[in-house]
Every structure is written in structure tokens, then in C-alpha cells.
Scaffold this motif. Sequence first.
Motif, PDB file in Angstrom:
ATOM      1  N   SER A   1       0.800  -1.146   0.007  1.00 29.76           N
ATOM      2  CA  SER A   1       0.034   0.067  -0.037  1.00 29.76           C
ATOM      3  C   SER A   1       0.963   1.193  -0.070  1.00 29.76           C
ATOM      4  O   SER A   1       0.286   2.356  -0.648  1.00 29.76           O
ATOM      5  CB  SER A   1      -1.051   0.043   1.088  1.00 29.76           C
ATOM      6  OG  SER A   1      -1.933  -0.815   0.905  1.00 29.76           O
ATOM      7  N   MET A   2       2.069   1.177   0.812  1.00 24.36           N
ATOM      8  CA  MET A   2       2.843   2.298   0.885  1.00 24.36           C
ATOM      9  C   MET A   2       4.427   1.749   0.559  1.00 24.36           C
ATOM     10  O   MET A   2       4.719   0.988   1.471  1.00 24.36           O
ATOM     11  CB  MET A   2       2.493   3.182   1.890  1.00 24.36           C
ATOM     12  CG  MET A   2       3.460   4.456   2.200  1.00 24.36           C
ATOM     13  SD  MET A   2       3.749   5.070   3.762  1.00 24.36           S
ATOM     14  CE  MET A   2       5.316   5.487   3.693  1.00 24.36           C
ATOM     15  N   VAL A   3       5.174   2.587  -0.376  1.00 24.63           N
ATOM     16  CA  VAL A   3       6.704   2.036  -0.282  1.00 24.63           C
ATOM     17  C   VAL A   3       7.359   3.557  -0.150  1.00 24.63           C
ATOM     18  O   VAL A   3       6.982   4.477  -0.772  1.00 24.63           O
ATOM     19  CB  VAL A   3       6.835   1.293  -1.144  1.00 24.63           C
ATOM     20  CG1 VAL A   3       8.131   1.183  -1.566  1.00 24.63           C
ATOM     21  CG2 VAL A   3       5.782   0.084  -1.524  1.00 24.63           C
TER      22      VAL A   3
ATOM     23  N   ARG B   1      15.498  13.144  -4.115  1.00 27.56           N
ATOM     24  CA  ARG B   1      14.107  13.148  -3.578  1.00 27.56           C
ATOM     25  C   ARG B   1      13.338  12.663  -4.889  1.00 27.56           C
ATOM     26  O   ARG B   1      13.689  13.293  -5.933  1.00 27.56           O
ATOM     27  CB  ARG B   1      13.714  14.320  -2.992  1.00 27.56           C
ATOM     28  CG  ARG B   1      14.436  14.727  -1.773  1.00 27.56           C
ATOM     29  CD  ARG B   1      14.038  15.977  -0.989  1.00 27.56           C
ATOM     30  NE  ARG B   1      14.972  15.973   0.210  1.00 27.56           N
ATOM     31  CZ  ARG B   1      14.579  15.942   1.457  1.00 27.56           C
ATOM     32  NH1 ARG B   1      13.390  15.649   1.704  1.00 27.56           N
ATOM     33  NH2 ARG B   1      15.530  16.049   2.473  1.00 27.56           N
ATOM     34  N   VAL B   2      12.397  11.668  -4.770  1.00 23.15           N
ATOM     35  CA  VAL B   2      11.417  11.692  -5.731  1.00 23.15           C
ATOM     36  C   VAL B   2      10.910  12.639  -6.573  1.00 23.15           C
ATOM     37  O   VAL B   2      10.766  12.670  -7.861  1.00 23.15           O
ATOM     38  CB  VAL B   2      10.134  10.595  -5.342  1.00 23.15           C
ATOM     39  CG1 VAL B   2      10.950   9.208  -5.246  1.00 23.15           C
ATOM     40  CG2 VAL B   2       9.630  10.951  -4.085  1.00 23.15           C
ATOM     41  N   GLU B   3      10.645  13.779  -5.804  1.00 21.50           N
ATOM     42  CA  GLU B   3      10.000  15.110  -6.378  1.00 21.50           C
ATOM     43  C   GLU B   3      10.765  15.617  -7.320  1.00 21.50           C
ATOM     44  O   GLU B   3      10.504  16.232  -8.537  1.00 21.50           O
ATOM     45  CB  GLU B   3       9.507  16.123  -5.452  1.00 21.50           C
ATOM     46  CG  GLU B   3       8.350  15.710  -4.392  1.00 21.50           C
ATOM     47  CD  GLU B   3       8.968  14.612  -3.182  1.00 21.50           C
ATOM     48  OE1 GLU B   3      10.346  14.829  -3.095  1.00 21.50           O
ATOM     49  OE2 GLU B   3       8.395  13.912  -2.504  1.00 21.50           O
TER      50      GLU B   3
ATOM     51  N   LEU C   1      20.217  11.161 -13.567  1.00 15.81           N
ATOM     52  CA  LEU C   1      19.911  10.139 -12.653  1.00 15.81           C
ATOM     53  C   LEU C   1      20.765   9.023 -12.548  1.00 15.81           C
ATOM     54  O   LEU C   1      20.761   8.227 -11.612  1.00 15.81           O
ATOM     55  CB  LEU C   1      18.356   9.701 -12.769  1.00 15.81           C
ATOM     56  CG  LEU C   1      17.374  10.679 -12.050  1.00 15.81           C
ATOM     57  CD1 LEU C   1      16.027  10.098 -12.446  1.00 15.81           C
ATOM     58  CD2 LEU C   1      17.486  10.866 -10.602  1.00 15.81           C
ATOM     59  N   ALA C   2      21.519   8.768 -13.523  1.00 17.06           N
ATOM     60  CA  ALA C   2      22.399   7.595 -13.673  1.00 17.06           C
ATOM     61  C   ALA C   2      23.232   7.533 -12.283  1.00 17.06           C
ATOM     62  O   ALA C   2      23.943   8.417 -11.862  1.00 17.06           O
ATOM     63  CB  ALA C   2      23.627   7.661 -14.897  1.00 17.06           C
ATOM     64  N   GLY C   3      23.415   6.189 -11.821  1.00 20.39           N
ATOM     65  CA  GLY C   3      24.161   6.122 -10.512  1.00 20.39           C
ATOM     66  C   GLY C   3      23.550   6.365  -9.276  1.00 20.39           C
ATOM     67  O   GLY C   3      23.851   6.469  -8.143  1.00 20.39           O
ATOM     68  N   LYS C   4      22.244   7.238  -9.472  1.00 17.61           N
ATOM     69  CA  LYS C   4      21.741   7.873  -8.157  1.00 17.61           C
ATOM     70  C   LYS C   4      20.580   6.805  -7.827  1.00 17.61           C
ATOM     71  O   LYS C   4      20.092   5.960  -8.419  1.00 17.61           O
ATOM     72  CB  LYS C   4      21.139   9.315  -8.587  1.00 17.61           C
ATOM     73  CG  LYS C   4      21.992  10.166  -9.345  1.00 17.61           C
ATOM     74  CD  LYS C   4      22.922  10.933  -8.161  1.00 17.61           C
ATOM     75  CE  LYS C   4      23.647  12.120  -8.973  1.00 17.61           C
ATOM     76  NZ  LYS C   4      24.571  12.781  -7.893  1.00 17.61           N
ATOM     77  N   PHE C   5      19.731   7.186  -6.638  1.00 17.16           N
ATOM     78  CA  PHE C   5      18.694   6.611  -6.395  1.00 17.16           C
ATOM     79  C   PHE C   5      18.004   7.615  -5.767  1.00 17.16           C
ATOM     80  O   PHE C   5      18.288   8.475  -5.096  1.00 17.16           O
ATOM     81  CB  PHE C   5      19.024   5.480  -5.330  1.00 17.16           C
ATOM     82  CG  PHE C   5      19.843   5.922  -3.899  1.00 17.16           C
ATOM     83  CD1 PHE C   5      18.918   6.182  -2.955  1.00 17.16           C
ATOM     84  CD2 PHE C   5      21.104   5.969  -3.823  1.00 17.16           C
ATOM     85  CE1 PHE C   5      19.482   6.365  -1.649  1.00 17.16           C
ATOM     86  CE2 PHE C   5      21.726   6.452  -2.640  1.00 17.16           C
ATOM     87  CZ  PHE C   5      20.904   6.661  -1.391  1.00 17.16           C
ATOM     88  N   THR C   6      16.790   7.311  -5.779  1.00 12.72           N
ATOM     89  CA  THR C   6      15.540   7.914  -5.301  1.00 12.72           C
ATOM     90  C   THR C   6      15.196   7.873  -3.672  1.00 12.72           C
ATOM     91  O   THR C   6      15.188   6.765  -3.042  1.00 12.72           O
ATOM     92  CB  THR C   6      14.326   8.025  -6.203  1.00 12.72           C
ATOM     93  OG1 THR C   6      13.763   6.536  -6.132  1.00 12.72           O
ATOM     94  CG2 THR C   6      14.377   8.590  -7.413  1.00 12.72           C
ATOM     95  N   ILE C   7      14.757   8.824  -2.875  1.00 14.63           N
ATOM     96  CA  ILE C   7      14.283   8.765  -1.546  1.00 14.63           C
ATOM     97  C   ILE C   7      13.046   9.506  -1.440  1.00 14.63           C
ATOM     98  O   ILE C   7      12.808  10.514  -2.241  1.00 14.63           O
ATOM     99  CB  ILE C   7      15.451   9.228  -0.569  1.00 14.63           C
ATOM    100  CG1 ILE C   7      15.718  10.576  -0.861  1.00 14.63           C
ATOM    101  CG2 ILE C   7      16.623   8.289  -0.528  1.00 14.63           C
ATOM    102  CD1 ILE C   7      16.638  11.294   0.206  1.00 14.63           C
ATOM    103  N   GLY C   8      12.186   9.184  -0.332  1.00 10.47           N
ATOM    104  CA  GLY C   8      10.882   9.619  -0.358  1.00 10.47           C
ATOM    105  C   GLY C   8       9.959   8.616  -0.597  1.00 10.47           C
ATOM    106  O   GLY C   8      10.077   7.370  -0.317  1.00 10.47           O
ATOM    107  N   VAL C   9       8.728   9.094  -0.542  1.00  9.23           N
ATOM    108  CA  VAL C   9       7.595   8.106  -0.739  1.00  9.23           C
ATOM    109  C   VAL C   9       7.385   7.844  -2.236  1.00  9.23           C
ATOM    110  O   VAL C   9       7.200   8.667  -3.085  1.00  9.23           O
ATOM    111  CB  VAL C   9       6.339   8.786  -0.340  1.00  9.23           C
ATOM    112  CG1 VAL C   9       4.895   7.582  -0.498  1.00  9.23           C
ATOM    113  CG2 VAL C   9       6.211   8.923   1.241  1.00  9.23           C
ATOM    114  N   LEU C  10       7.455   6.463  -2.476  1.00 10.44           N
ATOM    115  CA  LEU C  10       7.494   6.058  -3.967  1.00 10.44           C
ATOM    116  C   LEU C  10       6.124   5.803  -4.220  1.00 10.44           C
ATOM    117  O   LEU C  10       5.596   5.885  -5.543  1.00 10.44           O
ATOM    118  CB  LEU C  10       8.386   4.612  -3.974  1.00 10.44           C
ATOM    119  CG  LEU C  10       9.902   5.021  -4.307  1.00 10.44           C
ATOM    120  CD1 LEU C  10      10.530   5.593  -3.277  1.00 10.44           C
ATOM    121  CD2 LEU C  10      10.539   3.689  -4.860  1.00 10.44           C
TER     122      LEU C  10
END
Lengths: 286, 381
Positions: free
Chosen positions: A177-179, A238-240, A250-259
Amino acid sequence: MNVRHSMAEVTKLIHKYLRHDKKFPHVWCPGCGNGILLGALIRAIDRTGYEKDDIVLVSGIGCAGRLPVYVDFNTLHTTHGRALTFATGVKLANPRLQVIVIMGDGDATAIGGNHFIHAARRNLNLTAIIVNNNIYGMTGGQYSPTTPYGALATTAVYRHIEQSFSIAELAVTAGASMVARGTVYHATMLDRLIEQAIRKRGFSVVEVISHCHTQYGRRNKLGGAVDMLRWQKENAVRVEKAAKMSEEELAGKFTIGVLVDRDLPIYTEEYRKIREAARSRMAAVK
Amino acid sequence: MSVANISGKQVLLQGNEAVVEGALAAGCTFFAGYPITPATEISEVMSVKLPAMGGTFIQMEDEIASMGAIIGASLAGAKSMTATSGPGFSLMQENLGFACVAEVPCVVVNVMRGGPSTGLPTNVAQGDVMQARWGTHGDHPIIVLAVSSTKDCFDITVKAFNLAEKYRTPVIILSDEVVAHTREKIRIPHPEEIEVVDRIRPNMPPEWYIPYEDNSRGVPPMGIFGDGYRYHVTGLIHDVRGFPTQRADEIVPFLTRIHRKISQNFFDILMVETELDEDAEILVIAYGSVARSARRAVREARKRGVRAGLVQLITLWPFPRQILEPYLKRVKAVLVPELNMGQVSREVKRINQGMTRVETLNRIDGNLITPEEILTRLLKI
């Protein structure tokens, strides 16, 4: 938005939640991200307002699995990979309990991979916190399902040749439901993500990017704990913000926040309807 | 598969259905399982009946998960059960050990089929006697009960729950394909006719509660999640407060206690049924479906002048040594028929120590041992 705690408040939280008179010092290496996670978890729970008796903290085996020992809740340290199955039983037997499950990356996605996807699909009102440090730390640095391609481990001394899982994306696909994804560097954000996940009705997952400088960092020449925290700072987006960035950026990066945050039928509520149907069928037979 | 209340009525049930009735009568409110022949009917009937009674049925993703779920449910206060057959039972072993060490009451039904591995899925066997005792790793006590009829399936399932609650331990019921699928008429007792035991809960102030403290029974009161007695539950060897320990002066008393709580209560746990045993010269020791063939064979043998008797083992573990020894001292010979290569007969030989002759009759082709086969052997001994 950031909630800051004064030293007095921190001391108060420690006395309220930690089993400080019994089980310290803890087993973690100096500089380990698990301590930051423990702090974030306590602050998040404190803000949700749940009583200590309402919380059940379940864990599997590994460094992260030792976390419940230190906290004064109903705590359950299960077998390797099976934390979510025990948690399922606890939640179904008493849906009023707030069940939070702490796992490591190997715990949750290797030996426990099957339970993880099915728990997400089933959508019980549980919170799963998965500490991803890319390695099996407690057993001495063997590769895990999140060890990056090309990295070194005690069981990959010639370099790792498998592709790694994205835990959070796996949870999204499996139907949670939430990730959310956070890091131990972004500690105040982690507080909020965990708080939101506990409050979320349905199966919620927080992937916590952490670091194992002892087993993973040293072998892969990534520096100490501070260097690895800096890596988290520099590579997390951040995902936003990521939504506005190109693939090259975005190569090599990762997203943080609510997916993902969505409302899906919750198992215990659906089961209540099953009970009503079964009762009326029983009454009809009589 | 009716959902009607059948207590006090005569009903035609198969063994698997009677297991469910027994579990519900004992107060089971949680069942987690994974389908496997020949145990599946237990899940199916549970899925119909449990929700109607306010309980919960869940079909998990595998047997490992099922065993984990019933432990979790028990810790949250439910009387819980799972049912499986040999291959699934193998998968449950690690978590079964957890239930032993963390002292979590629960009931596991293993409807035995032919093995090893996928073996003979639809055929009868009794090959899991030793797995039930020694399947999980390390030293621990366990209670294992064998059922031989539909009535047994009801009565012994109630007993299994009671023993689990009384001694805070997993209890294994060994059924077999023939017992599971044979339909027989039984009377389901009224609830007031059934003795139901519940775990002892702590009643001291929470700050005084020591979750794994020894007492005269060797069974500490059990706090459940959410009741105000917060403590740590782990599969690691733990101190009296439940926290992991590596201290010899804590490890030894703990492991000794969990053995002692079973050993000092042997006579409460041991169950056998005897027939024509008082003046018997030749004793048949049998369990499960084979015990029924043995009963018929013993009666037939008597008609032909052979003084045969039967001891049917219901409790297989702890092994009923104290009950069998007086027989072994007295009778001329013992015959142990079973559907394996000799798992219980080996145990009989171990305790026999030269007291009498121990004969075996084994069948491993997936078929029943018939009364005639046992009779033929009895006439030859």
C-alpha cells in the motif's frame, strides 16, 4: 517541518523506550547505521502516540534483527527470513496490535523473498522496515541480493556477477500500500517516512539505505562510515526532484521519499466480511 | 462440508474432519496452512468453520510461513494449529524448534504419507516417527501423539491442545493417510463434556514478571502480546528475562528446564490403549492405522488359542518406556508391526535390553498392514 529534539527530550525518549538498564552496550559496530535507524524508529513511534503495549516489534536474523532486543515493546526475534510470517500470525490473532517488522536485505529478499512479496500482496496492516546495507554483515560479508554488480564480497572475491534487487521497487510491484525509501544520512526524513508508514493503513515498506563500512565498505575501498554516509548524501535524490531530471542526470543515483501511497483493501477488514458471511451461512444451515 | 453445529450429534466424518472438530472444541481460533495431500481437508474445513466461529484461517505461501504464522498467533493469544504431510513437515522443522525454545504452545498435524521426498503422496505410511522426534536441530523435548481412528482424531486433538497449553510446547499429531480418509460414525461431545486447558497467564504486576523464570512445574506463566507484560521472545538461548545469553550458568538451567517440564510429567503425557494385555504371552505394540489391524489380529489369535494382547501407543514421544517395560519383562515375545523400516520397533529394542524377543513386521509399499498379516505372524511366533 523538521522536528528537532533537545538533549533533554532525547534523554526522555531513551528512558521511555530503551531497555537501557538491561541490554547495552549493543552488538553493532561503531558507526553502523542501525543506531540511527533505532533512533528514527523510536522518534517515529513516539510521534504516532501508540502505547508501548500496543507495539509489537518483530525481526529476523542479522545485524538489523538484533534491534528489538534494545527496545521496551513486545519484541519477537524470529528465524532467518521468516519475520513477516510470525508478524502475520500476530496481526491476525490481534489486529489491534501495531506490528512493525525489522529486516535486513538478505533476511527480507533472499531467504525471506517469498514471504516478502506475499506479505505485500496480501496487504495486512503491517509495517516492514528493511535495512539495506548491500551485504550480509553479521556472518562476515557475503554477497546479498542487493550487492551491486561488480562489487566484492567474501563469497565474491573475483567480483559479483549477479544483478541486484531494488527492494522498494519490488515492494511496489508486489502490491504494497505504501512504499518509501530513505537513508540513515537523511535521519529526520527517515523519522517522517517511518511515522507515515506506521500510520498507513495497509502493508507499508520503508527501505532504509544504510552502510556496512566494516564488511562492505572496507572490502570495496569505499572508506569509513563517514565516507559512506557522504555517498548517501551525494547520490540520494528526492522523488519529487527526480521526476524533473533526465535519465542521464539520474544515472548512478537513487531516489528517496515516498514512492507509492495507495489505498487497497486491507486483509483484516476483508476477513471481517468473511466472518460475517460465514456466520450468516451457519445461521441459514441451522 | 456443513458449517452447522454438530456437537452432541452422531455424524459420519473422516479423520481429517474430526481433527478440525477436535481443534475447535479445544478452543482453536487460528489456523495457517498450505495445501498438501493427504492433509488438505483439514485446511478446507478450517476455512469454512473458523470464520463462522470468529476465528481466522489463512492459506500461507508455504509450510515455513504457516509454522511461523501459528507461532505468531499463539504469542498474540490464539490457540493455533497447522496441518501438513511429510514434505511440508520437513519444511516446518526450523520454526518448530523455535516454538520449542521460545515455549510457544501450538499444534502441528502431520498426516503421514509415503516418503522420502515427494514419495507416495496418496499412500499410507508411518515414516515420520523419528522426524517428529528429531527433525529439528539441537536438543529439545517434544510431545508426539498418534491417532488411529476418527474418534481418536477428535479426542487426541483436544488432548494435543491441552498438553500444548499446559506445558507451553508444540505438540505434534501423527495421523496417516488411512486414518485421515476413513469415514466413521462418531458422536461429537457437547462442549461441557470436554475438558479444555488454557495456558497459565501471569497475574503479578508487569514489572515483577520474569517471563522464563523456573517454578515447580517448570512451566512459567505466559504473557501474551498486548496484555501489558512486555518481554522479548527469541529463538536464541535466553536468560530468564528472555534476552540472548551465552553464559554457561544460564544456558544449562534453561535447557534442563525445558527437558524437565516434559520428563517430570511423563505420566500425565503418556497415553496408551490396551486390549487383552493382562495375561498376554505375545504382545503386539502398534500405533496409528496399524493398531486397528493389530486389534483385529489379536482378537482372532485369541480365538485360535494364542494368548496375544495389544498395547496401542498414542503417545509416541516421550517414548512410553515406563509403560512398556513391565510388559517386556513378562511376555515371551513382542511384535511391532509398522508402515516403515522399523522406527518404533527400534525404540522398543532400545529399551528392551534383552528382556524379551522383539519381532518386527514392516511394510513400505504404501499399502496397509492387514489383520491377516499380523495374525499369520502371531501364529508363527
